[in-house]
Design a protein around this motif. Structure first.
Motif: not given
Ligand SMILES: Nc1ncnc2c1ncn2[C@@H]1O[C@H](COP(=O)(O)OP(=O)(O)OP(=O)(O)O)[C@@H](O)[C@H]1O
Ligand SMILES: O=C(O)C1=C[C@@H](O)[C@@H](O)[C@H](O)C1
Length: 265
Positions: A227, A230, A235-238, A241
């Motif tokens: 988290e 991100a 970025q919203k979506d982990v 990564l």
């Protein structure tokens, strides 16, 4: 107007820190342009703080003309792309002098990425990589962890695990991916704390085993959380990564810990 350019490019620059007696990497680029005989336009381009997760590095530009303070002249900023690999290398060079060869222990639940991230870290730091489960299997003449559990029980396995960690604690320049349950025995922490321990808190938290162990994982010197990475990257979506981005965050956390240990902050 005469524009005899005198260029001094210093990127990157090695800066000697007196307080620490160490050499740390910094970056600056200084372009001086000579106008007429005595007057000089100076343009200073600097990298204020190289945040590892930033794919674009902000450069601060300050100008001075004939020693007029930079703030009274026009300044600006722009962004330069830099790949994750370069950031990883740069961060590893920054961490190395603080690390002084100490081992890195990665702790976390099974499947949290310890092996994947550990191999990246070992490569970039020129460390050896070890998986403690594999070392136990080797010591048991190739018997798998599952078979050790089945035939000899968990206590036998945990004793072997402690023995492996004891031996590793006497070594240098290793990245060690530990077994998911290595954190449960306090004696193991005595060994792991000879090096730097990083909790890869990348696993979904729904399992009851995670709940049981979260306190034990928190003994690690620092934590890497998806988290946080991100959020830093915007970025919203982990799930997007990359292992490299996680390894960069691990180095960042190691650096933060080592600096605070050293009274740097
Ligand atoms: N950032 C990532 N993105 C996508 N897949 C990943 C990422 N990190 C690891 N994986 C994948 O997740 C799986 C588990 O990773 P890995 O083996 O590194 O975990 P581990 O913590 O070492 O597991 P174990 O404790 O079982 O040894 C592997 O298939 C790996 O390829
Ligand atoms: O989480 C655990 O307790 C374990 C994780 C594996 O890595 C092995 O060390 C073993 O299967 C036990």
């Amino acid at each position: 107007m005469e524009s005899k350019a005198v260029q001094r490019l210093q990127f990157p620059t090695m800066v000697y820190s007196e307080k620490r007696g160490r050499t740390v990497q910094s970056g600056s680029l200084n372009v001086s342009c000579g106008f007429m005989e005595h007057k000089k336009l100076r343009v200073f381009v600097s990298v204020p703080s190289m945040k590892i997760q930033q794919r674009k590095i902000p450069l601060k530009i300050a100008c001075s003309y004939n020693n007029v303070p930079a703030s009274t002249l026009q300044s600006g900023s722009f962004k330069t792309p830099l790949s994750e690999e370069l950031i990883l290398k740069s961060k590893s060079r920054e961490v190395e002098p603080y690390l002084s060869g100490r081992c890195i222990y990665l702790v976390g639940m099974m499947g949290s990425g310890k092996t994947t991230v550990g191999k990246i870290l070992s490569q970039v730091l020129c460390y050896s990589f070890f998986d403690s489960d594999k070392l136990i299997e080797e010591e048991a003449d190739g018997t798998s962890v599952a078979d050790i559990f089945k035939h000899y029980g968990e206590t036998f396995f945990r004793d072997k695990e402690t023995e492996v960690l004891r031996k590793l604690s006497m070594m240098q320049r290793h990245v060690i991916s530990t077994g998911g349950g290595a954190v449960v025995r306090p004696i193991n922490w005595k060994y792991m704390h000879k090096g730097i321990s990083i909790w890869l808190d990348t696993f979904m938290r729904l399992s009851s085993l995670f709940e049981e162990r979260s306190e034990a994982y928190a003994n690690a010197n620092a934590k890497v959380s998806l988290e946080n990475i991100a959020a830093k990257l915007g970025q919203k979506d982990v799930s997007d990564l990359t292992p490299t981005a996680i390894a960069i965050e691990a180095l960042e956390q190691i650096l933060g810990f080592l600096k605070s240990e050293d009274g740097y902050y």
